[in-house]
Motif scaffolding. Structure first.
Motif, PDB file in Angstrom:
ATOM      1  N   LEU A  31       2.180   0.201  25.272  1.00 55.82           N
ATOM      2  CA  LEU A  31       2.260   1.651  25.460  1.00 55.82           C
ATOM      3  C   LEU A  31       3.727   2.053  25.413  1.00 55.82           C
ATOM      4  O   LEU A  31       4.588   1.329  25.918  1.00 55.82           O
ATOM      5  CB  LEU A  31       1.689   2.038  26.825  1.00 55.82           C
ATOM      6  N   SER A  35       3.778   7.062  27.777  1.00 54.96           N
ATOM      7  CA  SER A  35       2.323   6.929  27.884  1.00 54.96           C
ATOM      8  C   SER A  35       1.960   6.143  29.134  1.00 54.96           C
ATOM      9  O   SER A  35       2.793   5.474  29.723  1.00 54.96           O
ATOM     10  CB  SER A  35       1.767   6.223  26.644  1.00 54.96           C
ATOM     11  N   TYR A  62      -8.231   7.355  24.215  1.00 50.76           N
ATOM     12  CA  TYR A  62      -7.124   7.992  24.922  1.00 50.76           C
ATOM     13  C   TYR A  62      -7.560   9.343  25.475  1.00 50.76           C
ATOM     14  O   TYR A  62      -8.254  10.102  24.799  1.00 50.76           O
ATOM     15  CB  TYR A  62      -5.941   8.226  23.967  1.00 50.76           C
ATOM     16  N   LEU A 150      -0.538  11.401  27.881  1.00 52.81           N
ATOM     17  CA  LEU A 150      -1.324  10.474  27.074  1.00 52.81           C
ATOM     18  C   LEU A 150      -1.686   9.267  27.932  1.00 52.81           C
ATOM     19  O   LEU A 150      -0.802   8.574  28.434  1.00 52.81           O
ATOM     20  CB  LEU A 150      -0.517  10.034  25.853  1.00 52.81           C
TER      21      LEU A 150
END
Length: 187
Positions: A31, A35, A62, A150
């Motif tokens: 990631l 994120s 996601y 995210l």
């Protein structure tokens, strides 16, 4: 925190978590530092190849908060594929994916950088079978929305669930590979 154990930069690393990782542990499907969410760690070096470079595509889902309200037309564009830049000179059309508008999940912890809920926004659930460099962020930007948050919530049938940031959950090897839908992991 970055999703690696070693870095030449002064950043928080996975090794700083309160967990005794076995030697050779590495992250699968890292990631970026903006994120959050599910990160798979393993000592099995075949997993990356089997999961992300194999013949069978594997799903990643996601939860994405984007700025503004997303229209049905925009959802359709995301679903069929949008052009994104993967390098300065290379444009790529994303493969079809699943996208739906969802409510902010109950129990989702607040993020210090998350804007107030009264700011115009939409939560999307996006399921991909590919993962080009920052793909989800680039996809929503391609349809004129800015990614505000995210969170990877699953890789195949391994779910983030109610795991909190920095929390580690071990899975038995057979269950791990069954949830990832990988059969040929043994030498």
């Amino acid at each position: 925190m970055v999703s690696q154990f070693i870095s030449s930069h002064n950043v928080r690393l996975l090794g700083e978590l309160a967990f005794d990782f076995p030697e050779g542990t590495h992250a699968i499907g890292r990631l970026d530092n903006l994120s959050e969410g599910l990160l798979i760690l393993t000592t099995n070096k075949k997993v990356t190849r089997l999961l992300f470079q194999g013949k069978q595509p594997h799903e990643r889902t996601y939860l994405v908060r984007v700025k503004g309200h997303v229209s049905e037309e925009t959802l359709q564009r995301l679903k069929i594929g949008v052009p994104i830049c993967i390098t300065e000179s290379v444009e790529y059309i994303t493969t079809p994916c699943r996208v739906e508008i969802v409510e902010r999940p109950a129990g989702l912890f607040d993020h210090p950088r998350e804007l107030p809920n009264n700011a115009p926004h939409t939560w999307l659930l996006i399921t991909l079978t590919e993962g080009k460099f920052h793909q989800v962020r680039k996809m929503v930007a391609a349809v004129h929305h800015r990614c505000q948050r995210l969170i990877r919530v699953s890789i195949e049938d391994i779910l983030l669930g109610d795991l909190q940031p920095g929390e580690v959950k071990e899975l038995p090897e057979e269950e791990f590979f069954a949830l990832l839908k990988i059969d040929d992991y043994k030498d």
